[in-house]
Design a protein around this motif. Structure first.
Motif, PDB file in Angstrom:
ATOM      1  N   GLU A 187      -4.170  -2.189  -6.534  1.00  0.00           N
ATOM      2  CA  GLU A 187      -5.027  -3.278  -6.054  1.00  0.00           C
ATOM      3  C   GLU A 187      -4.231  -4.515  -5.638  1.00  0.00           C
ATOM      4  N   ALA A 188      -2.896  -4.491  -5.793  1.00  0.00           N
ATOM      5  CA  ALA A 188      -2.081  -5.658  -5.449  1.00  0.00           C
ATOM      6  C   ALA A 188      -2.131  -5.971  -3.958  1.00  0.00           C
ATOM      7  N   ALA A 189      -2.360  -4.949  -3.127  1.00  0.00           N
ATOM      8  CA  ALA A 189      -2.394  -5.162  -1.683  1.00  0.00           C
ATOM      9  C   ALA A 189      -3.554  -6.049  -1.256  1.00  0.00           C
ATOM     10  N   ARG A 235       0.827  -1.215   0.000  1.00  0.00           N
ATOM     11  CA  ARG A 235       0.000   0.000   0.000  1.00  0.00           C
ATOM     12  C   ARG A 235       0.857   1.260   0.000  1.00  0.00           C
ATOM     13  N   GLN A 236       2.012   1.220   0.653  1.00  0.00           N
ATOM     14  CA  GLN A 236       2.875   2.388   0.733  1.00  0.00           C
ATOM     15  C   GLN A 236       3.983   2.387  -0.313  1.00  0.00           C
ATOM     16  N   MET A 270      -2.993 -14.152  -3.242  1.00  0.00           N
ATOM     17  CA  MET A 270      -1.947 -14.988  -3.810  1.00  0.00           C
ATOM     18  C   MET A 270      -0.617 -14.241  -3.881  1.00  0.00           C
ATOM     19  N   LEU A 271      -0.661 -12.961  -4.266  1.00  0.00           N
ATOM     20  CA  LEU A 271       0.559 -12.164  -4.315  1.00  0.00           C
ATOM     21  C   LEU A 271       1.149 -11.991  -2.918  1.00  0.00           C
ATOM     22  N   THR A 294       8.504  -2.991  -3.861  1.00  0.00           N
ATOM     23  CA  THR A 294       7.054  -3.183  -3.962  1.00  0.00           C
ATOM     24  C   THR A 294       6.374  -2.052  -4.726  1.00  0.00           C
ATOM     25  N   ASP A 295       7.142  -1.047  -5.150  1.00  0.00           N
ATOM     26  CA  ASP A 295       6.518   0.113  -5.790  1.00  0.00           C
ATOM     27  C   ASP A 295       6.120  -0.151  -7.239  1.00  0.00           C
ATOM     28  N   GLY A 296       6.487  -1.304  -7.791  1.00  0.00           N
ATOM     29  CA  GLY A 296       6.122  -1.600  -9.174  1.00  0.00           C
ATOM     30  C   GLY A 296       4.787  -2.310  -9.318  1.00  0.00           C
TER      31      GLY A 296
END
Length: 353
Positions: free
Chosen positions: A318-320, A246-247, A324-325, A312-314
Motif C-alpha cells: 500500500e506504500a505506492a 509497485r514493482q 507523503m512517502l 523500494t522492495d522493503g
C-alpha cells in the motif's frame, strides 16, 4: 500540429503485438559422385578403378579452410561484408523481430548505436561514472536531470548504459507524446526502445526486467533558459516513485553535466512556438541566425554519473498510494541528483575540456 503535452504518468495505454520471426529455410545440399558409376554398379559392370588419394591430399568435396595471410587479413572483411548482406536481406524480407513497444534490438545494436557512438565518444567525449550501480539483471528505474534544448542527453545516457555496462544492458526511455507525433523521429524513437511516459508502459517494462529511464523535469528542464542551468526543476507529482514502489524496483539517480551548454538558450519565441505546436522555440547565440549551421551543438565535455540505488522492495504494497512517502522519496532522488551535479561542476576544469 496540436499543442504538445506531456502524457500523465498514470495514463492508460495499450500496445500492439510483436512480430514473430518466420522459421528459417533449410536448403539441402546435393551429394557429388552419384552419376554413371552408380548406374554401372547396378548393372553389374565394373567401373573404372580410381587411385586412392595420397596422405595429406584434400578431397574435392571438403571446403577449403581459409588460412591466415602474411599481412594479417584472416577474412574478417569478408565476414563483415557477408554479415552486412545478411542483415540487409533480413530487413528487406521482414525476417526480424520487434517487441510490443516497437523496439528493434538488432537495428539498435548494429545501426543506430553505431551512428550515435561517434557523437558520444568523439564529439562530447562522455565520461561515465558509477556504472556498477546499475544491476546486472532485473528491472530498475534510472531517474536523470534533463537539459540541453534538444533531448540529446537521453540518447547519450542510452549509449553509456549499452556500451559500458558489463552485461551490455539496454535502456528503455520514457518520452513525451511530442516525440511520437513527429515524422521520422517517431519511428526512430520506437526502434530505439522509447515509449510514452505513462505508468502502464513503465510498469510493463519493469515487470519484464528492463532498465527504464525517466527524466521527470520534462519540457520544464530541457527548455529552461541558460541562466538557470543545472538548477533542477520540479519533478512532477512523483509518478515515477509510485511505479517503482509497485514493482519493487530500485531507483537509480543519474546526474548529467555538459548537456546544458550545447545550445545556450538565451530566448524563447513563444508566439512562433504556439504556431508550430512546440512547447518552446529556442533562440541561441547561433540559432536561428546561422540557419542550419546554428543547429549544430557545441562540443562540450560531458560527464554522466549513476548514483547509488535507492531500494523500494522493503515497503508494503500500500506504500505506492501514500502521498507523503512518494513526496519524501521524490525529494530524496531530486536532492541526490542536485548534490551530484554541484559536485561534478566543482570538479570540472572547463566546459569544453
Amino acid at each position: 500540429m496540436a499543442d504538445a503535452k506531456v502524457i500523465p504518468f498514470d495514463d492508460d495505454r495499450s500496445r500492439g503485438g510483436a512480430v514473430q520471426r518466420p522459421p528459417r529455410r533449410r536448403i539441402a545440399g546435393s551429394r557429388r559422385g552419384g552419376g554413371e558409376p552408380a548406374r554401372a554398379r547396378e548393372a553389374g559392370e565394373v567401373g573404372e578403378v580410381q587411385a586412392l588419394p595420397t596422405r595429406g591430399a584434400a578431397p574435392e568435396d571438403v571446403p577449403e579452410v581459409p588460412v591466415a595471410r602474411a599481412d594479417g587479413d584472416d577474412g574478417s572483411l569478408e565476414r563483415r561484408i557477408a554479415g552486412g548482406l545478411a542483415f540487409l536481406r533480413r530487413r528487406l524480407t521482414g525476417d526480424y523481430e520487434v517487441d510490443d513497444f516497437g523496439y528493434d534490438e538488432e537495428l539498435t545494436d548494429q545501426v543506430l548505436m553505431s551512428l550515435l557512438r561517434p557523437v558520444y565518444e568523439k564529439y562530447f567525449r562522455v565520461e561515465v561514472k558509477g556504472i556498477e550501480n546499475i544491476p546486472a539483471e532485473g528491472g530498475a528505474l534510472i531517474v536523470a536531470n534533463h537539459s540541453g534544448t534538444l533531448p540529446l542527453d537521453g540518447l547519450m545516457m542510452q549509449v553509456a548504459v549499452h556500451d559500458h555496462h558489463p552485461a551490455g544492458r539496454h535502456l528503455r526511455l520514457l518520452a513525451a507524446d511530442l516525440v511520437f507525433v513527429l515524422p521520422v523521429v517517431n519511428e526512430l524513437a520506437r526502434k530505439l526502445g522509447h515509449t510514452l511516459a505513462c505508468a502502464e508502459d513503465a510498469e510493463r517494462l519493469l515487470t519484464q526486467g528492463e532498465l527504464v529511464g525517466v527524466m521527470p523535469e520534462g519540457f520544464k528542464g530541457i527548455g529552461k533558459p541558460f541562466s538557470e542551468r543545472y538548477k533542477l526543476q520540479r519533478f512532477g507529482r512523483g509518478g515515477f516513485v509510485s511505479t517503482a514502489l509497485r514493482q519493487g524496483a530500485p531507483i537509480i539517480p543519474c546526474s548529467i553535466v555538459g548537456a546544458e551548454e550545447i545550445y545556450p538558450m538565451i530566448g524563447n519565441a513563444k508566439t512562433l512556438a504556439r504556431l508550430l505546436g512546440f512547447p518552446y522555440f529556442p533562440i541561441t547565440p547561433t540559432f536561428p541566425w546561422l540557419g542550419p549551421l546554428g543547429a549544430i551543438p557545441l562540443p562540450t565535455k560531458w560527464t554522466i554519473q549513476f548514483g547509488e540505488p535507492i531500494p523500494t522492495d522493503g515497503y508494503p504494497a500500500e506504500a505506492a498510494d501514500d502521498p507523503m512517502l512518494m513526496f519524501n522519496l521524490t525529494d530524496q532522488v531530486r536532492e541526490q541528483i542536485q548534490h551530484t551535479l554541484y559536485k561534478l561542476l566543482v570538479q570540472r576544469r572547463s566546459v569544453f575540456f
